[in-house]
Design a protein around this motif. Sequence first.
Motif, PDB file in Angstrom:
ATOM      1  N   GLU A 163      22.404   4.270  34.624  1.00  0.00           N
ATOM      2  CA  GLU A 163      22.081   5.077  35.677  1.00  0.00           C
ATOM      3  C   GLU A 163      20.830   6.362  35.372  1.00  0.00           C
ATOM      4  O   GLU A 163      20.990   6.522  34.232  1.00  0.00           O
ATOM      5  CB  GLU A 163      23.480   5.565  36.377  1.00  0.00           C
ATOM      6  N   VAL A 164      20.511   6.853  36.273  1.00  0.00           N
ATOM      7  CA  VAL A 164      19.698   7.884  36.124  1.00  0.00           C
ATOM      8  C   VAL A 164      20.438   9.183  35.385  1.00  0.00           C
ATOM      9  O   VAL A 164      21.384   9.651  35.723  1.00  0.00           O
ATOM     10  CB  VAL A 164      19.262   8.679  37.230  1.00  0.00           C
ATOM     11  N   GLY A 165      19.728   9.616  34.055  1.00  0.00           N
ATOM     12  CA  GLY A 165      20.532  10.469  33.040  1.00  0.00           C
ATOM     13  C   GLY A 165      21.356  10.012  32.036  1.00  0.00           C
ATOM     14  O   GLY A 165      21.674  10.570  31.370  1.00  0.00           O
ATOM     15  N   GLU A 166      21.495   8.683  32.428  1.00  0.00           N
ATOM     16  CA  GLU A 166      22.382   8.083  30.993  1.00  0.00           C
ATOM     17  C   GLU A 166      21.603   7.557  29.960  1.00  0.00           C
ATOM     18  O   GLU A 166      20.352   7.527  30.062  1.00  0.00           O
ATOM     19  CB  GLU A 166      23.150   6.958  31.646  1.00  0.00           C
ATOM     20  N   GLN A 167      22.151   7.352  28.646  1.00  0.00           N
ATOM     21  CA  GLN A 167      21.471   6.911  27.717  1.00  0.00           C
ATOM     22  C   GLN A 167      20.575   5.671  27.796  1.00  0.00           C
ATOM     23  O   GLN A 167      21.136   4.435  28.350  1.00  0.00           O
ATOM     24  CB  GLN A 167      22.423   6.902  26.368  1.00  0.00           C
TER      25      GLN A 167
END
Length: 370
Positions: A163-167
């Motif tokens: 997801e957006v912002g995940e590694q």
Amino acid sequence: MKSGIFIRFASSSGRSLLSAEWSRLGIESWVVCHEQTFPGAACLLLQLAEHQASAWMPGFDTLGLADTLKLDVSHQEDDLLREIWLTLMNCPVLLEFPSAEELMAAVRIRRNIVVNASRTCLNFHTSAIERPVDCWRHSEETGFVLIPGSPLIDSLKKACQPEVGEQVYAFSCNRATEYVILLAIAEEARTSHPELLSQLQAQWEKKAISFEQFQDVFLNELGALEQPLPMHYYVPGDRVWFRNPDSHSSDVRGFEGSWVFYLGGGMFVNFWKRDQPFNLLSKCIEIHHWSHATFRDAQGELQLDENKVDQLVAETLASPENTARIFERMHRFRDGRGIYAEGGCMDATRETPKYVLAPHSDLIRALQAL
């Protein structure tokens, strides 16, 4: 040579299953269905009607089909299924399936590949060892395997679909395609062949399958350099290799070529920038500029500056004359292995998953033989 789809054993229920799906998608009137009787079995030859085939895919060129039929394959699943069916039924070589149910499963797997490839976002790296630590572990002997109790489907999505912002995890393009194919097959097996999903789960808890072994176990190859498929014949879900025809930059690990999937609508997946898929032109231009972006690192190892590639691609695409010149050079069938001559980056073959349903699953037999 016959073209289209041949179903070796087509029961009346199987034919009804196909007709219902074509009717639902509004494509039934374009399908020509020839019955062929053999001892003990009635078989079917499926082809796209000749008028539609020549008008929509001249010379088996499928890249413009979605535009011609106004299909929104990126956002409408049924439009994606329409492109899969129509391109399969216009295949220039005969595709054989043991049942209508296996053909339906193959179409669903292609849909799964496109959907999952479009959601995949990775960090290109050929040697980094990264996966979500709560479900994957690594050793030199096994590669990345599942921690027992970690579901295969969920673990693959966690590794590939942040997801957006995940590694964002490190992958090579080859490994990325393997994970997408494995996920697509596992999703199909969950409902149509649970035993196969159990075998896949057990295998990836023990040892990963990769590289040539993955190709042997999971995939069939259509075409050959000696008998190439038409250059622009693609079906959504095809695994495709674009070769780097430059002998120098191809020595950079991971830049021997580029493994991608055809997404439909004339577009190819971009694992590193999922919101910027390639078309055929931009993919050819990108690979061409690999030859202009090499450098030696502090250890003397040959590397490639991807930011410089992006800059050169943008400059080329801004010049119609340079774009046409480079595309003409790259838009040729590739040379054979080890040869760097006048060939371009275009491959002669496509790769597709093997049969998955019982009792015809050559995939499960290949797993059992390991």
